[in-house]
Design an enzyme around this catalytic site. Structure first.
Site, short mmCIF file in Angstrom:
data_model
loop_
_atom_site.label_atom_id
_atom_site.label_comp_id
_atom_site.label_asym_id
_atom_site.label_seq_id
_atom_site.Cartn_x
_atom_site.Cartn_y
_atom_site.Cartn_z
N GLY A 39 39.05 33.23 48.63
CA GLY A 39 38.96 34.41 47.78
C GLY A 39 38.21 34.11 46.43
O GLY A 39 37.35 34.91 46.02
N HIS A 91 40.16 27.17 55.14
CA HIS A 91 38.74 27.48 54.92
C HIS A 91 37.64 26.43 55.96
O HIS A 91 36.46 26.72 55.74
CB HIS A 91 38.33 27.66 53.47
CG HIS A 91 39.37 28.29 52.69
ND1 HIS A 91 39.48 29.66 52.69
CD2 HIS A 91 40.14 27.91 51.95
CE1 HIS A 91 40.31 29.98 52.00
NE2 HIS A 91 40.88 29.06 51.37
C1 HDC Z 1 41.96 27.46 43.01
C2 HDC Z 1 43.49 27.87 43.20
C3 HDC Z 1 43.94 29.02 44.06
C4 HDC Z 1 45.16 28.95 44.77
C5 HDC Z 1 45.56 29.95 45.70
C6 HDC Z 1 44.71 30.37 46.66
C7 HDC Z 1 44.15 28.98 47.86
C8 HDC Z 1 43.10 29.66 48.75
O1 HDC Z 1 42.66 28.38 49.37
C9 HDC Z 1 43.60 30.62 49.65
C10 HDC Z 1 42.54 31.78 49.92
O2 HDC Z 1 41.36 31.87 49.19
S1 HDC Z 1 42.82 32.89 51.04
C11 HDC Z 1 41.36 34.14 50.96
C12 HDC Z 1 41.48 35.12 50.08
N1 HDC Z 1 42.56 36.10 50.22
C13 HDC Z 1 42.48 37.07 51.51
O3 HDC Z 1 41.73 36.96 52.17
C14 HDC Z 1 43.57 38.01 51.52
C15 HDC Z 1 42.98 39.46 51.78
N2 HDC Z 1 44.10 40.38 51.70
C16 HDC Z 1 44.95 40.54 52.52
O4 HDC Z 1 44.86 39.98 53.60
C17 HDC Z 1 46.18 41.65 52.70
O5 HDC Z 1 45.57 42.49 51.40
C18 HDC Z 1 47.46 41.14 52.12
C19 HDC Z 1 47.91 40.24 53.55
C20 HDC Z 1 47.29 40.17 51.01
C21 HDC Z 1 48.34 42.21 51.78
O6 HDC Z 1 48.17 43.01 52.97
P1 HDC Z 1 49.45 43.93 53.46
O7 HDC Z 1 50.45 42.90 54.12
O8 HDC Z 1 49.20 44.95 54.64
O9 HDC Z 1 50.30 44.36 52.26
P2 HDC Z 1 50.58 46.15 51.92
O10 HDC Z 1 51.57 46.33 52.99
O11 HDC Z 1 49.40 46.82 51.80
O12 HDC Z 1 51.53 45.73 50.70
C22 HDC Z 1 52.74 45.20 50.81
C23 HDC Z 1 53.10 44.86 49.17
O13 HDC Z 1 52.35 43.90 48.60
C24 HDC Z 1 51.51 44.00 47.68
N3 HDC Z 1 50.07 43.55 47.88
C25 HDC Z 1 49.17 44.06 48.66
N4 HDC Z 1 48.26 43.47 48.66
C26 HDC Z 1 48.16 42.22 47.46
C27 HDC Z 1 47.41 41.51 47.11
N5 HDC Z 1 46.02 41.18 47.57
N6 HDC Z 1 47.79 40.93 46.00
C28 HDC Z 1 49.12 41.08 45.67
N7 HDC Z 1 50.02 42.02 45.87
C29 HDC Z 1 49.37 42.70 47.08
C30 HDC Z 1 51.45 45.67 47.65
O14 HDC Z 1 51.26 46.11 46.32
C31 HDC Z 1 52.75 45.87 48.20
O15 HDC Z 1 53.80 46.12 46.94
P3 HDC Z 1 54.48 47.31 46.95
O16 HDC Z 1 54.98 47.68 48.13
O17 HDC Z 1 55.48 47.03 45.63
O18 HDC Z 1 53.26 48.46 46.26
#
Ligand code: HDC
Length: 310
Positions: A232, A214
């Protein structure tokens, strides 16, 4: 190692891990810095629904605390994960996937919190692993239960630790916590637009999540982003604050639980559009980034009563 894949995850070792209890102390200053980090009073420094989060408005004895402040009780999790036996992953590829919060009583403006942490789930998604961690937080002095946070952490590249014909999946999750509602096709009950600042993540990180994703351009690039992205939990904080303002008449204590799934990253400086639908005591919401016209977060917020102003 259990599992037939070539990932560095031993699922049985991970899910049997017992975390020690931990303490988290905070002051009013921390609560105010958090509120500013999630955009309180950004549009209007004398906002009559938000000044109370950062200032002793009208002589109030204590500042008021946003329910999502409770997510900060979990800031120690990423470093605990790096030492978790059986869990090898590349920290650059870690993304926050989902967050679920239950608030049992209004958060005090300062205090010492006792956290009980456990592994609540682990899933092999092939290209990724999803780890769920649950933290139940108590007021140390009274022993009263304050809140519960459950976070899902999406570990890109860490999947493939079980047979692809029968992917590993363990969860202690109750179904009401994981089921996401469909976004209604009807017009939203309310829509609110707000800009984040270019420095939003630099401000938000002062609340304790110092992940270089970040703040550090080179780190962000190695994680696959053109520049540092927003936390996030910062986007979630914006969304819930918006719901309190637009639906709860500014009363943060009507929030019972919050659920959110992060769909796409947000770049600091982008404009967030929050759409809200009211279904009984449930607010279904979706946050879009205006500049890219993409949904970045969706979920629901359950209320314990409706505002008389509705
Ligand atoms: C204070 C303590 C906090 C501690 C931890 C955090 C620390 C922080 O510093 C870190 C952050 O803040 S990171 C910033 C916030 N998060 C993001 O920006 C992520 C946004 N999401 C993405 O990029 C994609 O959804 C992505 C990449 C997540 C997934 O996209 P794809 O790879 O395209 O996935 P997809 O093919 O659609 O699905 C694959 C399987 O994964 C499951 N899934 C998808 N999105 C999910 C998600 N957001 N959370 C959990 N599971 C998820 C799907 O359901 C799928 O599973 P299945 O095949 O069984 O259905």
């Amino acid at each position: 190692m259990v599992g037939s894949g070539n990932s560095g995850i031993d699922p049985e070792l991970v899910i049997s891990h017992k975390f020690p209890e931990s303490l988290h102390t905070y002051t009013e200053r921390d609560a105010a810095i958090y509120a500013l980090g999630v955009g309180a009073c950004t549009k209007d420094a004398i906002d009559d629904k938000e000044l109370k989060y950062v200032y002793h408005q009208d002589g109030q004895e204590f500042i008021q605390v946003l329910p999502t402040f409770s997510t900060l009780f979990t800031v120690g999790i990423p470093s605990q994960m790096e030492q978790l036996p059986g869990l090898l992953f590349d920290p650059r590829l870690l993304l926050h996937g989902q967050q679920y919060i239950e608030v049992y009583k209004p958060l005090p403006s300062h205090g010492c919190i006792l956290n009980k942490t456990s592994i609540a789930g682990l899933h092999d998604k092939g290209k990724a692993a999803v780890l769920e961690v649950e933290i139940v937080s108590y007021e140390k002095e009274s022993g009263e239960r304050l809140c519960m946070n459950r976070l899902s952490i999406y570990l890109r590249g860490a999947g493939g630790f079980s047979k692809s014909s029968q992917p590993y999946s363990y969860s202690s999750n109750r179904s009401n916590q994981s089921a996401f509602p469909k976004i209604p096709k009807s017009q939203p009950f309310a829509v609110y637009e707000e800009c984040t600042h270019a420095s939003q993540a630099l401000l938000y990180r002062l609340s304790g999540d110092y992940n270089p994703l970040h703040s550090d351009p080179k780190f962000a690039e190695s994680a696959g982003f053109s520049r540092p992205i927003l936390h996030g939990l910062c986007t979630l904080g914006f969304a819930v604050r918006t719901i309190i303002k637009c639906i709860c008449g500014g009363d943060q204590n009507t929030i019972k639980s919050v659920s959110g799934r992060f769909l796409l990253h947000v770049y600091p400086g982008e404009t967030l559009i929050t759409e809200m639908w009211l279904e009984g005591l449930r607010v279904i919401y979706q946050v879009k980034v205006k500049e890219r016209n993409r949904a970045v977060l969706f979920g629901f917020v359950d209320l314990d009563r409706l505002s008389s102003s509705l």
